[in-house]
Design an enzyme around this catalytic site. Structure first.
Site, PDB file in Angstrom:
ATOM      1  N   GLU A 156      48.118 -23.205 -43.616  1.00  0.00           N
ATOM      2  CA  GLU A 156      47.299 -22.889 -44.787  1.00  0.00           C
ATOM      3  C   GLU A 156      47.062 -21.383 -44.899  1.00  0.00           C
ATOM      4  OE1 GLU A 156      43.677 -25.181 -44.543  1.00  0.00           O
ATOM      5  OE2 GLU A 156      44.741 -27.096 -44.446  1.00  0.00           O
ATOM      6  N   GLU A 206      47.017 -27.297 -53.621  1.00  0.00           N
ATOM      7  CA  GLU A 206      46.013 -28.372 -53.584  1.00  0.00           C
ATOM      8  C   GLU A 206      44.762 -27.961 -54.352  1.00  0.00           C
ATOM      9  OE1 GLU A 206      45.153 -29.955 -49.701  1.00  0.00           O
ATOM     10  OE2 GLU A 206      43.464 -31.164 -50.455  1.00  0.00           O
TER      11      GLU A 206
HETATM   12  O1  KIV Z   1      46.802 -32.783 -44.075  1.00  0.00           O
HETATM   13  C1  KIV Z   1      47.265 -33.199 -45.146  1.00  0.00           C
HETATM   14  O2  KIV Z   1      47.439 -34.397 -45.365  1.00  0.00           O
HETATM   15  C2  KIV Z   1      47.631 -32.217 -46.160  1.00  0.00           C
HETATM   16  C3  KIV Z   1      48.053 -32.736 -47.493  1.00  0.00           C
HETATM   17  C4  KIV Z   1      46.909 -33.271 -48.207  1.00  0.00           C
HETATM   18  C5  KIV Z   1      48.793 -31.721 -48.269  1.00  0.00           C
HETATM   19  O3  KIV Z   1      47.571 -31.056 -45.911  1.00  0.00           O
END
Ligand code: KIV
Length: 305
Positions: free
Chosen positions: A118, A185
């Site tokens: 991220e 997201e």
């Molecule tokens: O951890 C996860 O499932 C994610 C998705 C929602 C993209 O990062």
């Protein structure tokens, strides 16, 4: 050994602007097999495992060891899609060296074909270091759950023009650095559309409108495997938790009413052995030793109909 060809990170990158990419999370072998049978291009071993499998309120306590464990479980399904291992919080926030080590564990010990992390420009040195170690990286921008405290909760990001501009700049920087795809997201559709138009790698949306190059949702949300509230962006295609409860209720009721197990779920002894057993137990008043009872029993017989 399964002979289907596996999708790779470069193959996913080459799908920019083509057929929509479909991505779903999975955390173990059964969920990966289901995702594979349904035709997932990408299986994400997301740190959302913390929420939907481990019942935690956020993803922050996930460790590299736990992510490796779940990634390895997914890999045993030998899916045809690309398996991406999610880097947990604090596994890439200290030094690029540590990030490379931890990304390497998801690849070497977990078996993933790529990692996801991220953040945007703030994480560029880490992204470059992991890419330099020949590990494909998927970016993740917008509502990044590992920043829950910094964001002040799980909030849609990029709603104001200045924040949207920052997010678009982050996306360009990640694409320029060499990530093969970016998850967007919890951002307004116009922001996701702009990013999708402006970068040369696929965008994969979750709560980011319809214009991304692909979409991702969490396995348990799509299938209704829990009865918790879901985010606005989730569409539930089944209510499997209800189906499961009904099935278990039926099983329990059958046991309580003496109708399970029935004839078809019961093993039988050959007639002559049963006769000897009856005579022996009648004569001695007790059961014979295990040698007689277990005689000739093979493990495979347990599976016979
Ligand atoms: O951890 C996860 O499932 C994610 C998705 C929602 C993209 O990062």
């Amino acid at each position: 050994m399964k002979m289907t060809r596996k999708l790779t990170a470069p193959a996913i990158k080459a799908r920019k602007g083509g057929d929509k990419l479909v991505m779903i999370t999975a955390y173990d072998e059964p969920s990966a097999r289901i995702a594979d049978r349904a035709g997932a291009d990408i299986i994400l071993v997301g740190d959302s495992v913390a929420n939907v499998v481990l019942g935690r309120a956020d993803t922050l306590a996930m460790t590299v060891d736990e992510m490796v464990y779940h990634t390895a479980a997914v890999m045993t399904a030998e899916p045809s899609g690309l398996v991406v291992g999610d880097m947990p919080w604090l596994s890439y926030h200290t030094t690029p060296r540590e990030a490379v080590h931890n990304a390497g564990r998801l690849i070497r010990d977990g078996g993933a074909g790529a990692v996801k992390l991220e953040g945007g420009r703030k994480r560029l040195d880490v992204v470059r270091a992991v890419l330099d170690a020949e590990i494909p990286v998927m970016g993740h921008l917008g509502l990044t759950p590992q920043s829950v405290h910094a964001m002040g909760g799980y909030r849609v990001q990029g709603k104001q023009a200045a924040a949207a501009y920052e997010l678009i700049t982050d996306a360009k920087a990640l694409a320029d650095a060499g990530v093969f795809a970016i998850v967007l997201e919890g951002v307004p559709d116009v922001v996701a559309r702009t990013v999708t138009e402006e970068i040369g790698v696929p965008t994969i949306g979750i709560g980011a409108g319809a214009d991304c190059d692909g979409q991702v949702l969490v396995f348990h949300d799509v299938l209704g495997l829990h009865d918790k509230r879901t985010a606005k962006f989730v569409r539930q295609y089944a209510q499997l938790a209800d189906t499961a409860v009904a099935a278990l209720e039926e099983f329990f009721s059958d046991v309580r009413n003496g109708v399970f197990p029935g004839e078809e779920e019961t093993y039988h002894m050959p007639e002559d052995s049963a006769q000897i057993l009856a005579e022996l137990s009648e004569a001695s008043g007790e059961l014979p030793g295990s040698g007689i009872v277990a005689d000739g029993f093979l493990a495979d017989e347990a599976m016979e109909n």
